[in-house]
Enzyme design. Structure first.
Site, PDB file in Angstrom:
ATOM      1  N   ALA A  68       0.840  -1.196   0.000  1.00  0.00           N
ATOM      2  CA  ALA A  68       0.000   0.000   0.000  1.00  0.00           C
ATOM      3  C   ALA A  68       0.872   1.240   0.000  1.00  0.00           C
ATOM      4  CB  ALA A  68      -0.912   0.007   1.231  1.00  0.00           C
ATOM      5  N   ASP A  69       0.297   2.314  -0.489  1.00  0.00           N
ATOM      6  CA  ASP A  69       0.923   3.617  -0.392  1.00  0.00           C
ATOM      7  C   ASP A  69      -0.174   4.645  -0.186  1.00  0.00           C
ATOM      8  OD1 ASP A  69       3.708   4.949  -0.770  1.00  0.00           O
ATOM      9  OD2 ASP A  69       2.247   6.284  -1.715  1.00  0.00           O
TER      10      ASP A  69
END
Length: 188
Positions: A68-69
């Site tokens: 994730a970012d």
């Protein structure tokens, strides 16, 4: 479920996954997080989440990877992590007294398939006075956080409302992440 790896060094993402009772390892890949020319926030977080997932899969090809970012966006501008106290104050001046978007790109991938999505949450910030900014900076909490704040911490006092996923603002939208995990399991 296959060997699960969280491609992140974020303690917040780790804590969120632990809430769900998942068993996983953590491996944080080194990737270039520079913004590409003409890249918007949605494209940016999607690209980084996928890059993190693929980097971990190269090292652990038999795993299922969650990557994730998260970033903050206001008026189309990607707002990253503060580089200094002055930078944090500049960020808060942009967010103060208005709404902004928090976007998280999530990628769940294995050797055969990769699924991803971007989750967006709107966050309203109250008008911050200079003493609010000084006091919040003094906590140390803003360092290393997208948008220079942590909704799960002391910044909650400055946020009257959100529209969307709370866990997205923390750094990992749990509902959507679990949906991606179920979908990738169904493909195998």
């Amino acid at each position: 479920m296959a060997h699960l790896i969280l491609a992140s060094s974020s303690p917040r993402r780790r804590e969120l996954l632990l809430q769900l009772g998942l068993t996983f390892e953590v491996f944080s890949p080194e990737i270039d997080e520079s913004i590409l020319p003409d890249e918007n926030a949605e494209q940016y977080v999607a690209r980084l989440a996928q890059a993190k997932a693929y980097a971990v899969l190269q090292r652990f090809p038999n795993a299922t990877v969650i990557a994730a970012d998260t970033t903050v966006s206001v008026d189309g501008e990607i707002i990253g992590k503060p580089q200094s106290k002055a930078h944090a104050f500049a960020i808060w001046q942009k967010l103060s007294g208005r709404c902004h978007d928090v976007l998280t790109g999530v990628c769940v991938a294995n050797a055969v398939n990769a699924l991803h999505r971007v989750v967006q949450t709107q966050v309203e910030f109250q008008q911050l006075a200079p003493h609010d900014m000084e006091n919040y900076w003094a906590t140390g909490e803003p360092v290393g956080k997208a948008g220079a704040y942590a909704i799960q911490g002391q910044a909650a006092q400055y946020i009257p409302r959100i529209l969307g996923s709370y866990t997205n603002v923390v750094g990992l939208p749990l509902h959507e992440t679990i949906e991606l995990l179920k979908a990738i399991d169904a493909l195998n």
